[in-house]
Design a protein around this motif. Structure first.
Motif, PDB file in Angstrom:
ATOM      1  N   ILE A 274       0.803  -1.218   0.000  1.00 52.77           N
ATOM      2  CA  ILE A 274       0.000   0.000   0.000  1.00 52.77           C
ATOM      3  C   ILE A 274       0.834   1.264   0.000  1.00 52.77           C
ATOM      4  N   GLY A 275       2.136   1.163  -0.164  1.00 50.99           N
ATOM      5  CA  GLY A 275       2.952   2.369  -0.176  1.00 50.99           C
ATOM      6  C   GLY A 275       4.364   2.078  -0.635  1.00 50.99           C
TER       7      GLY A 275
ATOM      8  N   ALA B  83       7.070  14.379   2.071  1.00 49.98           N
ATOM      9  CA  ALA B  83       6.476  13.052   1.888  1.00 49.98           C
ATOM     10  C   ALA B  83       5.505  12.774   3.032  1.00 49.98           C
ATOM     11  N   THR B  84       4.383  12.136   2.706  1.00 47.71           N
ATOM     12  CA  THR B  84       3.455  11.683   3.735  1.00 47.71           C
ATOM     13  C   THR B  84       3.874  10.273   4.142  1.00 47.71           C
TER      14      THR B  84
ATOM     15  N   ASN C 123       3.028   7.368   1.362  1.00 48.52           N
ATOM     16  CA  ASN C 123       1.863   7.411   0.492  1.00 48.52           C
ATOM     17  C   ASN C 123       2.102   8.300  -0.717  1.00 48.52           C
ATOM     18  N   ALA C 124       2.723   9.457  -0.525  1.00 52.69           N
ATOM     19  CA  ALA C 124       2.975  10.397  -1.628  1.00 52.69           C
ATOM     20  C   ALA C 124       4.203  11.235  -1.314  1.00 52.69           C
ATOM     21  N   MET C 125       4.815  11.761  -2.345  1.00 56.88           N
ATOM     22  CA  MET C 125       5.975  12.637  -2.189  1.00 56.88           C
ATOM     23  C   MET C 125       5.932  13.720  -3.260  1.00 56.88           C
ATOM     24  N   THR C 126       6.467  14.895  -2.929  1.00 59.66           N
ATOM     25  CA  THR C 126       6.470  16.005  -3.875  1.00 59.66           C
ATOM     26  C   THR C 126       7.575  16.979  -3.515  1.00 59.66           C
ATOM     27  N   TRP C 127       8.018  17.759  -4.489  1.00 57.87           N
ATOM     28  CA  TRP C 127       9.039  18.771  -4.239  1.00 57.87           C
ATOM     29  C   TRP C 127       8.423  19.979  -3.545  1.00 57.87           C
ATOM     30  N   GLU C 128       9.085  20.426  -2.487  1.00 61.70           N
ATOM     31  CA  GLU C 128       8.684  21.655  -1.802  1.00 61.70           C
ATOM     32  C   GLU C 128       9.343  22.856  -2.468  1.00 61.70           C
TER      33      GLU C 128
END
Length: 406
Positions: free
Chosen positions: A323-324, A365-366, A353-358
């Motif tokens: 799940i991740g 990342a969660t 669960n998710a990741m993104t650039w700040e």
């Protein structure tokens, strides 16, 4: 049983087997829980301030025929970086052995609140750190037409939801995903609801909400937007027995050879995607948008997003089961060299669960860890810290979602 259900079952059985496999008390785990209880007591008494860079840029864009690709950035000598493993353009990426950072919430210091928008249940954390209650729960959101465009999913599939400035739902329609260009002035999404003959279209719309400024390109019904190459060139992928990747412009769509799926595209002229998929893993490559020549490939990672400046690319597990994700890696976008690597330990109940650039150097990342969810901040130097207070929640239900980044 669906593939997703099978993944959940396999992961749950694996977790349960680990729980009963050792009858002795895990003293290290007890100590970790005690430290976490102390940290939570210290954090809950404070005020959580969240900052979001979710501002629509009021620029009217002119749609052209060309890609208008900007050359990638050169190395910045003022930015220090940790030692990197080298990679030839024909070999697979090597993972670092000594510089891997443990991925966990355990013992992390509290850092600044996220500097991009995020959803916490039905609440959007706004730029002034006040929560905006939305008319529903969504998996992504972005500014649009002095309000918001948000994504959700129901029994009929993905939906696009148009909200006013106060978070009230104005209308909803079937539609797959959305991506935002680098300046935040345009958004692209796929829908059949806006065409007169109900054919599926890729819609490129000014985030100011001008109907007259929309570009529409016919696409297959299973198309999903991936990223912008320029203000008038959008990469999208299709599903099905033989997934494909295309670049859409006002002149139509051109297939990207060699890719079975796309993860992201950057206005610095690169496309990232999968070249091979199997039950045992996958291989991926970064290709140039101009001519589609392959720069490098790897079978050690699968790709997520390019950094805003195009210098790095986020990567995770090559084989995605359960799940991740268990890995967050930052790679050099031009060579594939590993810049920073975060990974859960084998017995840790941890996943992303998710990741993104700040921004150009930091990644949010969660992360789930033993019954709690939190946003963590990582960077190109190998640092990791908490960006939000951990909150309780089941492992399969992440309560936190990021806004779309420009």
């Amino acid at each position: 049983m669906s593939g997703f259900d099978k993944d959940l079952l396999v992961r749950e059985l694996d977790v349960r087997s680990q729980e009963v496999g050792d009858s002795s008390i895990d003293l290290a785990a007890v100590k970790r829980r005690a430290r976490r209880m102390q940290r939570r007591r210290a954090l809950v008494g404070g005020t959580v301030a969240a900052v979001v860079a979710a501002v629509t840029v009021p620029v009217v864009m002119t749609l052209g025929l060309g890609l208008g690709i900007v050359e990638g950035p050169t190395d910045d000598p003022t930015v220090a970086a940790p030692p990197r493993t080298t990679l030839s353009t024909t070999s697979t990426t090597e993972r670092p052995s000594d510089d891997t950072v443990r991925l966990s919430l355990d013992g992390l210091d509290r850092g600044a609140a996220p500097r991009i928008g995020y959803l916490d249940g039905s609440e959007l954390i706004t730029p002034d750190a006040r929560g905006l209650t939305l008319d529903g729960r969504f998996s992504w959101i972005t500014p649009y037409a002095q309000g918001w465009l948000a994504g959700s999913y129901d029994e009929n599939g993905p939906r696009l939801n148009f909200l006013d400035a106060h978070g009230n739902l104005l209308r909803g329609q079937p539609g797959a995903g959305a991506v935002v260009n680098a300046s935040g002035s345009q958004v692209a999404y796929v829908t059949a609801a806006e065409s007169t003959n109900r054919t599926t279209q890729l819609v490129v719309a000014p985030t100011l909400g001008s109907e007259a400024g929309k570009l529409r390109v016919p696409v297959p019904a299973d198309a999903t937007p991936v990223g912008f190459l320029s203000d008038s060139a959008v990469v999208y992928g299709t599903d099905g027995e033989r997934p494909e990747v295309f670049v859409a412009t006002v002149a139509g769509s051109e297939r990207v050879p060699g890719l079975l799926g796309a993860s992201d595209a950057t206005e610095h002229g690169l496309i990232a995607g999968a070249t091979d998929r199997s039950d045992n893993g996958s291989c991926s490559a970064v290709v140039r948008a101009d001519g589609f020549a392959q720069l490098w490939s790897t079978c050690d990672f699968s790709f997520e997003q390019f950094s805003p400046d195009g210098r790095y690319i986020l990567a995770t597990d090559a084989h995605r089961d359960g799940i991740g994700f268990g890995t967050l890696a930052i790679l050099d976008a031009k060579t594939g060299a590993v810049v920073a690597h975060y990974q859960k330990q084998d017995r840790d109940m941890v996943h992303i669960n998710a990741m993104t650039w700040e921004d150009d150097r930091h990644v949010l990342a969660t992360v789930y860890d033993e019954g709690e969810w939190a946003v963590v901040r990582t960077d190109t130097r190998g640092s990791i810290e908490l960006a939000t207070v951990p909150v309780p929640g089941p492992d399969a239900e992440c309560p936190l979602f990021f806004s779309l980044r420009p």
